[in-house]
Design a protein around this motif. Structure first.
Motif, short mmCIF file in Angstrom:
data_model
loop_
_atom_site.label_atom_id
_atom_site.label_comp_id
_atom_site.label_asym_id
_atom_site.label_seq_id
_atom_site.Cartn_x
_atom_site.Cartn_y
_atom_site.Cartn_z
N THR A 57 0.82 -1.20 0.00
CA THR A 57 0.00 0.00 0.00
C THR A 57 0.86 1.24 0.00
OG1 THR A 57 -0.14 -0.10 2.41
CG2 THR A 57 -1.94 -1.12 1.18
N ASN A 58 0.25 2.31 -0.51
CA ASN A 58 0.93 3.60 -0.60
C ASN A 58 -0.05 4.67 -0.15
OD1 ASN A 58 2.86 5.55 -1.37
ND2 ASN A 58 1.84 5.83 -3.33
N TYR A 59 0.38 5.57 0.74
CA TYR A 59 -0.49 6.60 1.28
C TYR A 59 0.10 7.99 1.09
CZ TYR A 59 -2.88 2.86 3.86
OH TYR A 59 -3.59 1.73 4.21
N ALA A 60 -0.78 8.95 0.93
CA ALA A 60 -0.34 10.34 0.98
C ALA A 60 0.14 10.64 2.39
CB ALA A 60 -1.49 11.26 0.61
N ASP A 61 1.16 11.47 2.50
CA ASP A 61 1.70 11.80 3.83
C ASP A 61 0.62 12.38 4.74
OD1 ASP A 61 4.98 12.94 2.66
OD2 ASP A 61 4.22 10.93 3.13
N VAL A 63 -2.38 11.61 5.17
CA VAL A 63 -3.36 10.68 5.74
C VAL A 63 -2.71 9.49 6.44
CG1 VAL A 63 -4.98 11.33 3.92
CG2 VAL A 63 -3.68 9.21 3.68
N LYS A 64 -1.40 9.40 6.38
CA LYS A 64 -0.71 8.26 7.01
C LYS A 64 -1.03 8.20 8.50
CE LYS A 64 3.26 7.76 3.91
NZ LYS A 64 4.71 7.96 3.74
N GLY A 65 -1.35 7.00 8.96
CA GLY A 65 -1.69 6.80 10.36
C GLY A 65 -3.15 7.06 10.68
N ARG A 66 -3.88 7.64 9.74
CA ARG A 66 -5.31 7.93 9.96
C ARG A 66 -6.21 7.14 9.02
NH1 ARG A 66 -7.28 12.85 8.97
NH2 ARG A 66 -5.77 13.37 7.35
N PHE A 67 -5.77 6.94 7.80
CA PHE A 67 -6.57 6.24 6.79
C PHE A 67 -5.96 4.86 6.52
CE2 PHE A 67 -8.33 10.16 4.29
CZ PHE A 67 -8.76 10.72 5.49
N THR A 68 -6.84 3.91 6.20
CA THR A 68 -6.38 2.56 5.87
C THR A 68 -7.15 2.06 4.66
OG1 THR A 68 -5.93 2.09 8.20
CG2 THR A 68 -6.07 0.21 6.70
N ILE A 69 -6.41 1.62 3.65
CA ILE A 69 -7.04 1.02 2.48
C ILE A 69 -7.05 -0.50 2.65
CG2 ILE A 69 -4.87 0.91 1.15
CD1 ILE A 69 -6.55 1.49 -1.37
N SER A 70 -8.15 -1.10 2.26
CA SER A 70 -8.25 -2.56 2.31
C SER A 70 -9.06 -3.01 1.11
CB SER A 70 -8.89 -3.03 3.61
OG SER A 70 -10.20 -2.52 3.73
N GLY A 71 -9.10 -4.31 0.89
CA GLY A 71 -9.82 -4.78 -0.28
C GLY A 71 -10.19 -6.25 -0.22
N ASP A 72 -11.02 -6.64 -1.13
CA ASP A 72 -11.50 -8.01 -1.23
C ASP A 72 -11.54 -8.37 -2.71
OD1 ASP A 72 -13.06 -10.36 -1.40
OD2 ASP A 72 -14.12 -9.85 0.43
N ASN A 73 -10.58 -9.19 -3.15
CA ASN A 73 -10.51 -9.55 -4.57
C ASN A 73 -11.76 -10.29 -5.04
OD1 ASN A 73 -8.48 -8.92 -6.51
ND2 ASN A 73 -6.97 -9.86 -5.15
N ALA A 74 -12.28 -11.16 -4.20
CA ALA A 74 -13.46 -11.94 -4.59
C ALA A 74 -14.66 -11.04 -4.84
CB ALA A 74 -13.78 -12.97 -3.52
N LYS A 75 -14.77 -9.97 -4.08
CA LYS A 75 -15.90 -9.03 -4.24
C LYS A 75 -15.56 -7.90 -5.20
CE LYS A 75 -17.84 -9.87 0.35
NZ LYS A 75 -18.25 -9.25 1.65
N LYS A 76 -14.30 -7.85 -5.67
CA LYS A 76 -13.85 -6.77 -6.54
C LYS A 76 -14.12 -5.43 -5.88
CE LYS A 76 -16.21 -8.33 -10.07
NZ LYS A 76 -16.78 -8.42 -11.43
N ALA A 77 -13.75 -5.34 -4.60
CA ALA A 77 -14.07 -4.16 -3.82
C ALA A 77 -12.85 -3.65 -3.07
CB ALA A 77 -15.18 -4.47 -2.82
N VAL A 78 -12.77 -2.35 -2.93
CA VAL A 78 -11.76 -1.72 -2.08
C VAL A 78 -12.48 -0.79 -1.12
CG1 VAL A 78 -9.83 -1.92 -3.67
CG2 VAL A 78 -11.30 0.10 -3.75
N TYR A 79 -11.85 -0.59 0.03
CA TYR A 79 -12.44 0.22 1.08
C TYR A 79 -11.42 1.24 1.56
CZ TYR A 79 -15.18 -4.05 0.93
OH TYR A 79 -15.92 -5.12 0.49
N LEU A 80 -11.91 2.32 2.12
CA LEU A 80 -11.04 3.32 2.73
C LEU A 80 -11.62 3.66 4.09
CD1 LEU A 80 -8.50 5.07 2.23
CD2 LEU A 80 -10.06 6.91 1.56
N GLN A 81 -10.94 3.19 5.14
CA GLN A 81 -11.33 3.53 6.49
C GLN A 81 -10.64 4.83 6.87
OE1 GLN A 81 -13.54 1.99 8.68
NE2 GLN A 81 -13.19 3.80 9.94
#
Length: 113
Positions: A57-61, A63-81
């Protein structure tokens, strides 16, 4: 033809949290080609977070430590917490697929008291 649909935006107070979702319709190679960008009023679109090769993963400076990207290949979905939101996080957030290049319609996040 791939389409990306985002959801989860809204109004939140400073310090609050939101979770954005993006689902792809159609065939995609991997969620490792997906990420999130944002565009604030009067500013250029900027990268927020993305998956890179090997699932890293790669984050903008900003948002680092505050935002988290995650995903599910089976659902073809990505999330941003998004946690500890600040007024400067206010923007339209866009889901992006790099190959082929596709953008979602965007979802508005407003951080305000």
């Amino acid at each position: 033809q791939v389409q990306l649909v985002e959801s989860g935006g809204g109004l939140v107070q400073p310090g609050g949290s939101l979770r954005l979702s993006c689902t792809a319709s159609g065939s995609i190679f991997s969620i490792n080609l997906m990420g999130w960008y944002r565009q604030a009023p009067g500013k250029q679109r900027e990268l927020v977070a993305q998956f890179t090769s090997g699932g890293r993963t790669n984050y903008a400076d900003s948002v680092k430590g505050r935002f988290t990207i995650s995903g599910d290949n089976a659902k073809k979905a990505v999330y941003l917490q998004m946690n500890s939101l600040k007024p400067e996080d206010t923007a339209v957030y866009y889901c992006n697929l790099r190959v082929p290049p596709v953008w979602g319609q965007g979802t508005l996040v407003t951080v305000s008291s």
